[in-house]
Design a protein around this motif. Structure first.
Motif, PDB file in Angstrom:
ATOM      1  N   ILE A  17       0.172   5.618   9.827  1.00 47.14           N
ATOM      2  CA  ILE A  17       0.167   7.068  10.001  1.00 47.14           C
ATOM      3  C   ILE A  17       0.080   7.647   8.598  1.00 47.14           C
ATOM      4  CG2 ILE A  17       1.569   9.096  10.587  1.00 47.14           C
ATOM      5  CD1 ILE A  17       0.625   7.850  13.075  1.00 47.14           C
ATOM      6  N   VAL A  18      -0.818   8.599   8.401  1.00 39.53           N
ATOM      7  CA  VAL A  18      -0.927   9.302   7.121  1.00 39.53           C
ATOM      8  C   VAL A  18      -0.985  10.798   7.404  1.00 39.53           C
ATOM      9  CG1 VAL A  18      -2.056   7.449   5.831  1.00 39.53           C
ATOM     10  CG2 VAL A  18      -3.449   9.081   7.085  1.00 39.53           C
ATOM     11  N   THR A  19      -0.595  11.560   6.395  1.00 44.24           N
ATOM     12  CA  THR A  19      -0.632  13.017   6.493  1.00 44.24           C
ATOM     13  C   THR A  19      -1.457  13.525   5.317  1.00 44.24           C
ATOM     14  OG1 THR A  19       1.590  12.878   7.408  1.00 44.24           O
ATOM     15  CG2 THR A  19       0.834  15.065   6.783  1.00 44.24           C
ATOM     16  N   PRO A  20      -2.791  13.435   5.421  1.00 42.92           N
ATOM     17  CA  PRO A  20      -3.626  13.733   4.259  1.00 42.92           C
ATOM     18  C   PRO A  20      -3.745  15.218   3.910  1.00 42.92           C
ATOM     19  CG  PRO A  20      -4.984  13.140   6.142  1.00 42.92           C
ATOM     20  CD  PRO A  20      -3.553  12.966   6.561  1.00 42.92           C
ATOM     21  N   VAL A  21      -3.740  16.103   4.912  1.00 43.89           N
ATOM     22  CA  VAL A  21      -3.991  17.517   4.646  1.00 43.89           C
ATOM     23  C   VAL A  21      -3.124  18.382   5.557  1.00 43.89           C
ATOM     24  CG1 VAL A  21      -5.742  19.334   4.654  1.00 43.89           C
ATOM     25  CG2 VAL A  21      -6.387  17.021   4.024  1.00 43.89           C
ATOM     26  N   ALA A  22      -2.516  19.384   4.987  1.00 44.75           N
ATOM     27  CA  ALA A  22      -1.811  20.444   5.728  1.00 44.75           C
ATOM     28  C   ALA A  22      -0.765  19.922   6.712  1.00 44.75           C
ATOM     29  CB  ALA A  22      -2.823  21.328   6.454  1.00 44.75           C
ATOM     30  N   LEU A  30       0.827  -1.205   0.000  1.00 46.75           N
ATOM     31  CA  LEU A  30       0.000   0.000   0.000  1.00 46.75           C
ATOM     32  C   LEU A  30       0.863   1.257   0.000  1.00 46.75           C
ATOM     33  CD1 LEU A  30      -2.825   1.150  -0.044  1.00 46.75           C
ATOM     34  CD2 LEU A  30      -2.924   0.879   2.431  1.00 46.75           C
ATOM     35  N   LYS A  31       1.975   1.220   0.688  1.00 43.03           N
ATOM     36  CA  LYS A  31       2.893   2.368   0.690  1.00 43.03           C
ATOM     37  C   LYS A  31       3.401   2.669  -0.722  1.00 43.03           C
ATOM     38  CE  LYS A  31       7.208   4.109   2.687  1.00 43.03           C
ATOM     39  NZ  LYS A  31       6.737   5.472   2.760  1.00 43.03           N
ATOM     40  N   THR A  32       3.662   1.635  -1.498  1.00 40.81           N
ATOM     41  CA  THR A  32       4.180   1.783  -2.854  1.00 40.81           C
ATOM     42  C   THR A  32       3.218   2.545  -3.758  1.00 40.81           C
ATOM     43  OG1 THR A  32       5.355  -0.311  -2.611  1.00 40.81           O
ATOM     44  CG2 THR A  32       5.050   0.492  -4.859  1.00 40.81           C
ATOM     45  N   ILE A  33       1.922   2.364  -3.539  1.00 39.70           N
ATOM     46  CA  ILE A  33       0.936   2.982  -4.431  1.00 39.70           C
ATOM     47  C   ILE A  33       0.236   4.192  -3.787  1.00 39.70           C
ATOM     48  CG2 ILE A  33       0.595   0.930  -5.847  1.00 39.70           C
ATOM     49  CD1 ILE A  33      -1.933   0.311  -4.212  1.00 39.70           C
ATOM     50  N   THR A  34       0.856   4.733  -2.743  1.00 43.03           N
ATOM     51  CA  THR A  34       0.344   5.935  -2.076  1.00 43.03           C
ATOM     52  C   THR A  34       1.320   7.080  -2.333  1.00 43.03           C
ATOM     53  OG1 THR A  34      -0.693   4.591  -0.359  1.00 43.03           O
ATOM     54  CG2 THR A  34      -0.349   6.917   0.145  1.00 43.03           C
ATOM     55  N   PRO A  35       0.820   8.260  -2.709  1.00 40.93           N
ATOM     56  CA  PRO A  35       1.723   9.391  -2.975  1.00 40.93           C
ATOM     57  C   PRO A  35       2.629   9.679  -1.776  1.00 40.93           C
ATOM     58  CG  PRO A  35      -0.539   9.940  -3.602  1.00 40.93           C
ATOM     59  CD  PRO A  35      -0.593   8.619  -2.890  1.00 40.93           C
ATOM     60  N   ASP A  36       3.892  10.021  -2.063  1.00 42.56           N
ATOM     61  CA  ASP A  36       4.874  10.287  -1.010  1.00 42.56           C
ATOM     62  C   ASP A  36       4.430  11.393  -0.062  1.00 42.56           C
ATOM     63  OD1 ASP A  36       6.526   8.305  -1.968  1.00 42.56           O
ATOM     64  OD2 ASP A  36       7.767   9.673  -3.155  1.00 42.56           O
ATOM     65  N   TYR A  37       3.776  12.436  -0.595  1.00 41.88           N
ATOM     66  CA  TYR A  37       3.388  13.562   0.249  1.00 41.88           C
ATOM     67  C   TYR A  37       2.400  13.152   1.353  1.00 41.88           C
ATOM     68  CZ  TYR A  37      -1.115  13.883  -2.157  1.00 41.88           C
ATOM     69  OH  TYR A  37      -2.356  13.605  -2.654  1.00 41.88           O
ATOM     70  N   MET A  38       1.785  11.967   1.223  1.00 43.34           N
ATOM     71  CA  MET A  38       0.846  11.497   2.245  1.00 43.34           C
ATOM     72  C   MET A  38       1.567  11.024   3.507  1.00 43.34           C
ATOM     73  SD  MET A  38      -2.447  11.565   1.120  1.00 43.34           S
ATOM     74  CE  MET A  38      -3.208  10.340   2.131  1.00 43.34           C
ATOM     75  N   GLY A  39       2.896  10.897   3.444  1.00 43.81           N
ATOM     76  CA  GLY A  39       3.651  10.488   4.617  1.00 43.81           C
ATOM     77  C   GLY A  39       3.192   9.147   5.174  1.00 43.81           C
ATOM     78  N   PHE A  83      -6.226   8.056  -6.137  1.00 35.43           N
ATOM     79  CA  PHE A  83      -6.499   6.922  -7.015  1.00 35.43           C
ATOM     80  C   PHE A  83      -5.880   7.107  -8.391  1.00 35.43           C
ATOM     81  CE2 PHE A  83      -9.047   5.358  -3.689  1.00 35.43           C
ATOM     82  CZ  PHE A  83      -9.174   4.000  -3.926  1.00 35.43           C
ATOM     83  N   ASN A  84      -5.792   8.338  -8.887  1.00 42.59           N
ATOM     84  CA  ASN A  84      -5.091   8.582 -10.150  1.00 42.59           C
ATOM     85  C   ASN A  84      -3.599   8.282 -10.005  1.00 42.59           C
ATOM     86  OD1 ASN A  84      -7.362   9.269 -11.647  1.00 42.59           O
ATOM     87  ND2 ASN A  84      -7.209  11.425 -11.118  1.00 42.59           N
ATOM     88  N   TYR A  85      -3.017   8.655  -8.877  1.00 37.83           N
ATOM     89  CA  TYR A  85      -1.612   8.323  -8.601  1.00 37.83           C
ATOM     90  C   TYR A  85      -1.427   6.810  -8.598  1.00 37.83           C
ATOM     91  CZ  TYR A  85       2.845   7.781  -6.216  1.00 37.83           C
ATOM     92  OH  TYR A  85       4.140   7.412  -5.898  1.00 37.83           O
ATOM     93  N   ARG A  86      -2.319   6.122  -7.919  1.00 41.17           N
ATOM     94  CA  ARG A  86      -2.237   4.668  -7.840  1.00 41.17           C
ATOM     95  C   ARG A  86      -2.298   4.040  -9.226  1.00 41.17           C
ATOM     96  NH1 ARG A  86      -6.727   0.617  -5.531  1.00 41.17           N
ATOM     97  NH2 ARG A  86      -7.542   1.069  -7.581  1.00 41.17           N
ATOM     98  N   GLU A  87      -3.207   4.530 -10.057  1.00 45.26           N
ATOM     99  CA  GLU A  87      -3.325   4.001 -11.413  1.00 45.26           C
ATOM    100  C   GLU A  87      -2.006   4.164 -12.182  1.00 45.26           C
ATOM    101  OE1 GLU A  87      -5.869   4.575 -15.505  1.00 45.26           O
ATOM    102  OE2 GLU A  87      -5.730   6.230 -14.075  1.00 45.26           O
ATOM    103  N   LYS A  88      -1.427   5.351 -12.128  1.00 42.81           N
ATOM    104  CA  LYS A  88      -0.165   5.602 -12.831  1.00 42.81           C
ATOM    105  C   LYS A  88       0.964   4.742 -12.278  1.00 42.81           C
ATOM    106  CE  LYS A  88      -1.459  10.280 -14.025  1.00 42.81           C
ATOM    107  NZ  LYS A  88      -1.437  11.664 -13.606  1.00 42.81           N
ATOM    108  N   LYS A  89       1.018   4.591 -10.971  1.00 42.03           N
ATOM    109  CA  LYS A  89       2.070   3.793 -10.343  1.00 42.03           C
ATOM    110  C   LYS A  89       1.954   2.324 -10.750  1.00 42.03           C
ATOM    111  CE  LYS A  89       5.557   3.644  -7.541  1.00 42.03           C
ATOM    112  NZ  LYS A  89       6.803   4.331  -7.827  1.00 42.03           N
TER     113      LYS A  89
END
Length: 164
Positions: free
Chosen positions: A58-63, A29-38, A139-145
């Motif tokens: 742990i995720v960092t979704p906003v701000a 799941l980490k592999t297909i999650t954008p890095d900025y989400m921490g 989900f668009n990031y996941r698709e591209k990854k």
């Protein structure tokens, strides 16, 4: 109480076994999650998915606000589907169904997520310009990854990401 639905489909040119091996390993799941989400797994990802498995992240979704997210894998049918449900985290409800099936030339993956934002009417007001676009982006990031990792399916125009 408004419950939203996100639906996403993606075809990949890989075998059912290869797709299942990737999807049923929580560490991926980490592999297909954008890095900025921490995104960081804290516990529970030390084996392949099974019913009753509790996974903490742990995720960092906003701000830059770090949020603990705890999910339970509630149902698993080998090489067909699994369901994860949030037990603690950023949503008032999160019920995520992952379906996979063999199709000519590869597999079709389908995600159906039913979710409710917290904070009542305030959450509903920010949903269209904060939550909905963020989920589409993830989900668009996941698709591209996944295309980067496994290659493009011949009919990538069949991809659908929809929030209702």
């Amino acid at each position: 109480m408004k419950i939203y639905t996100l639906k996403a489909k993606q075809n990949l040119p890989i075998s059912l076994q290869e797709a299942w091996d990737f999807l049923s390993d929580p560490r991926n799941l980490k592999t297909i999650t954008p890095d900025y989400m921490g995104f960081k797994i804290l516990s529970g990802a030390d084996r392949k998915m099974y019913s009753g498995q509790i996974i903490q992240y742990i995720v960092t979704p906003v701000a830059g606000i770090k949020t603990k997210w705890v999910t339970e894998i509630t149902n698993v049918v080998d090489k067909e589907y699994f369901v994860d449900e949030q037990r603690f985290g950023p949503y008032a409800l999160w019920h995520h169904k992952h379906f996979i099936k063999e199709i000519p030339g590869g597999v079709e993956m389908e995600d159906i997520i039913d979710y409710k934002v917290p904070f009542g009417i305030l959450g509903q007001l920010v949903h269209p310009f904060l939550v909905k676009p963020k989920l589409k982006e993830i989900f668009n990031y996941r698709e591209k990854k996944l295309i980067e990792m496994f290659g493009a399916f011949d009919h990538t125009t069949e991809k659908k990401v929809e929030l209702v």
